[in-house]
Design an enzyme around this catalytic site. Structure first.
Site, PDB file in Angstrom:
ATOM      1  NE  ARG A 145      -2.058  -1.363   3.482  1.00 45.18           N
ATOM      2  CZ  ARG A 145      -2.376  -1.126   4.743  1.00 45.18           C
ATOM      3  NH1 ARG A 145      -3.518  -0.555   5.047  1.00 45.18           N
ATOM      4  NH2 ARG A 145      -1.567  -1.437   5.718  1.00 45.18           N
ATOM      5  CG  ASN A 193      -3.833  -4.503   3.351  1.00 50.06           C
ATOM      6  OD1 ASN A 193      -3.306  -4.441   2.242  1.00 50.06           O
ATOM      7  ND2 ASN A 193      -3.133  -4.449   4.469  1.00 50.06           N
TER       8      ASN A 193
END
Length: 94
Positions: free
Chosen positions: A23, A41
């Site tokens: 990320r 996520n």
């Protein structure tokens, strides 16, 4: 940039993509390329992201997803194109 110049890609990335700074690397790469959107996520172990901006920049992000962060091991990338929604910046969603 007009709305017709913007594209939006909704991406699901499968593989070892959580716990490997995927990320954070996605955010940094999107910022470098001038792409707006978000990344998060999912509970099933995948990463979901939206990229919005100039077509060439969005396509470069989709291509980048196949490799991801240095520690990632990507096995699949699913992409759906949607109407842009005027995302203004790139952020990590929690």
């Amino acid at each position: 940039m007009t709305d017709s110049d913007r594209v939006r890609a909704h991406v699901f990335v499968t593989g070892r993509v959580q716990g490997v700074y995927y990320r954070a690397n996605t955010r940094d790469t999107a910022d470098e390329r001038g792409v707006a959107g978000w990344v998060r996520n999912l509970e099933d172990g995948r990463v979901e992201a939206v990229f919005e901006g100039p077509e060439s920049a969005v396509e470069s992000m989709v291509d980048w997803c196949h490799e991801g962060s240095p520690a990632a091991s990507v096995t699949d990338v699913e992409v759906t194109y949607e109407e842009p929604t005027d995302e203004e910046d790139f952020r990590i969603r929690y």
